[in-house]
Motif scaffolding. Structure first.
Motif, PDB file in Angstrom:
ATOM      1  N   PRO A 305       0.829  -1.211   0.000  1.00 23.65           N
ATOM      2  CA  PRO A 305       0.000   0.000   0.000  1.00 23.65           C
ATOM      3  C   PRO A 305       0.862   1.260   0.000  1.00 23.65           C
ATOM      4  N   TYR A 306       0.335   2.336  -0.574  1.00 23.62           N
ATOM      5  CA  TYR A 306       0.996   3.635  -0.505  1.00 23.62           C
ATOM      6  C   TYR A 306       0.024   4.642   0.103  1.00 23.62           C
ATOM      7  N   MET A 307       0.598   5.722   0.646  1.00 24.02           N
ATOM      8  CA  MET A 307      -0.188   6.653   1.446  1.00 24.02           C
ATOM      9  C   MET A 307      -0.146   8.073   0.887  1.00 24.02           C
ATOM     10  N   LYS A 308      -1.134   8.825   1.267  1.00 28.68           N
ATOM     11  CA  LYS A 308      -1.167  10.259   0.990  1.00 28.68           C
ATOM     12  C   LYS A 308      -1.371  10.959   2.326  1.00 28.68           C
ATOM     13  N   GLY A 309      -0.263  11.398   2.910  1.00 31.33           N
ATOM     14  CA  GLY A 309      -0.335  11.919   4.258  1.00 31.33           C
ATOM     15  C   GLY A 309      -0.107  10.803   5.263  1.00 31.33           C
ATOM     16  N   ALA A 310      -0.060  11.170   6.541  1.00 27.88           N
ATOM     17  CA  ALA A 310       0.236  10.201   7.592  1.00 27.88           C
ATOM     18  C   ALA A 310      -0.899   9.195   7.757  1.00 27.88           C
ATOM     19  N   ASN A 311      -0.556   7.926   7.614  1.00 27.59           N
ATOM     20  CA  ASN A 311      -1.481   6.826   7.889  1.00 27.59           C
ATOM     21  C   ASN A 311      -2.756   6.864   7.050  1.00 27.59           C
ATOM     22  N   ASN A 312      -2.719   7.519   5.904  1.00 20.35           N
ATOM     23  CA  ASN A 312      -3.896   7.574   5.029  1.00 20.35           C
ATOM     24  C   ASN A 312      -3.606   6.747   3.772  1.00 20.35           C
ATOM     25  N   VAL A 313      -3.878   5.457   3.857  1.00 22.11           N
ATOM     26  CA  VAL A 313      -3.635   4.562   2.724  1.00 22.11           C
ATOM     27  C   VAL A 313      -4.667   4.843   1.639  1.00 22.11           C
TER      28      VAL A 313
END
Length: 345
Positions: A305-313
């Motif tokens: 998985p990749y995120m946009k912002g902290a802990n937002n998968v």
């Protein structure tokens, strides 16, 4: 069969069989193993060990050869317990980190570029699940249509309206639909649908709601509807299918490749699998028959998985190829690609 059930000699032989198979793509015989460094037993002893492993489901014998190849279970045990994951080279890291010089690229453009890089370095097909637009929800309402059916009306912040049908539990009073709608609208205010859904799922799991049992059931059905809506909107990018043709050497390999291409055409099934992977942490592996999607083609999927912002998968990226993949090289490659994308987003 577990790794702990193998003694040291059996582990050493098993590791050599799998590594030789991954390197050559050919069934491995006892004489080949007996000549390997560190193997100090006779071919006859090796044949006995291989027979035990075949009986345990770790190896199988193709009908055209006296050698053995690892089964999907055997490959899983090797990957989880015996394989040593390698490190990316400086050049590989630089290639994955390089950003396009063009300005104004969309998120989808960046992800398409990442899949091309990943497929080129891994020599596999690469896939990425593109994040959906999540502009938030302005209002949700349940409209009864029949004693056992209701229409869910979802109005987004940008004015888009979606209508979905849900089944209702028996004996549901009309007040339960109103209660469910009020509960959801309170939690949707000022949040995206993803944020609200996470909060609601936690409330339901921990019984923190003031809802009665029937109204809570309606809310859970509403969550299921949203999940389906997300899936329908999901955008999938696949790159590098031609890389898979390079390793085709036999007619049975060609047949497996044909089946894999058919699997890739069923994008809805692949999206569902990737959505499940998005809910986990770190690199996830699906080897051959571990999923219905790849049970016939004998393929593996490695995703992270990749995120946009902290802990937002927001999505997942990875590669698809035959089960005879260089897992030790590709696992860190997929993991690092996901980290690079997270940084770029």
């Amino acid at each position: 069969m577990s790794l702990q059930a193998l003694n040291d000699r059996s582990r050493q032989i098993f590791r050599q069989i799998v590594e030789t198979y991954l390197e050559t793509g050919e069934p491995v015989g006892s004489r080949t193993i007996s000549r390997a460094d560190g193997i100090h037993v006779s071919p006859a002893t090796i044949r006995n060990v291989m027979a035990d492993m075949e009986e345990a489901g770790l190896l199988e014998a193709p009908h055209t050869s006296a050698g053995r190849v690892p089964t999907d279970l055997g490959m899983r045990i090797f990957v989880d317990g015996l394989m040593q994951v390698g490190n990316l080279t400086t050049a590989e890291r630089a290639s994955l980190e390089a950003r396009a010089e063009e300005s104004g690229l969309t998120t989808e453009d960046l992800l398409a570029q990442a899949t091309r890089k990943l497929s080129g370095l891994s020599h596999c097909a690469s896939v990425v699940l593109v994040p959906k637009e999540d502009d938030g929800v302005r209002h949700i309402e349940f409209v009864p249509l029949a004693p056992d059916r209701a229409l869910v009306i979802i109005v987004s912040e940008n004015g888009h309206v979606e209508n979905r049908l849900i089944d209702l539990p028996p004996g549901l009073p009309a007040t339960a639909l109103i209660q469910a709608g009020n509960y959801l609208n309170q939690r949707l205010a000022g949040r995206t649908l993803t944020e609200a859904r996470a909060m609601i799922e936690e409330d339901l799991a921990n019984h923190k709601t003031a809802l009665d049992v029937l109204a809570a059931d309606v809310v859970e059905k509403g969550l299921a509807v949203w999940s389906g809506a997300d899936e329908d909107k999901a955008s999938l990018i696949i790159s590098g299918q031609a890389n898979l043709i390079d390793d085709v050497t036999a007619s049975e390999d060609l047949e497996r490749l044909r089946r894999l291409f058919e699997d890739l055409e069923r994008k809805r099934d692949l999206v569902r699998l990737l959505e499940l992977a998005r809910q986990g942490e770190g690199v996830r592996l699906y080897i051959g028959s571990e999923t219905n999607l790849f049970s016939l083609s004998g393929s593996s999927l490695i995703v992270s998985p990749y995120m946009k912002g902290a802990n937002n998968v927001v999505g997942v990226i990875g590669v698809i190829g035959p089960t005879r993949l260089n897992y030790a090289r590709i696992i860190p490659m997929v993991d690092y690609t996901a980290q690079v994308i997270s940084g770029q987003l």
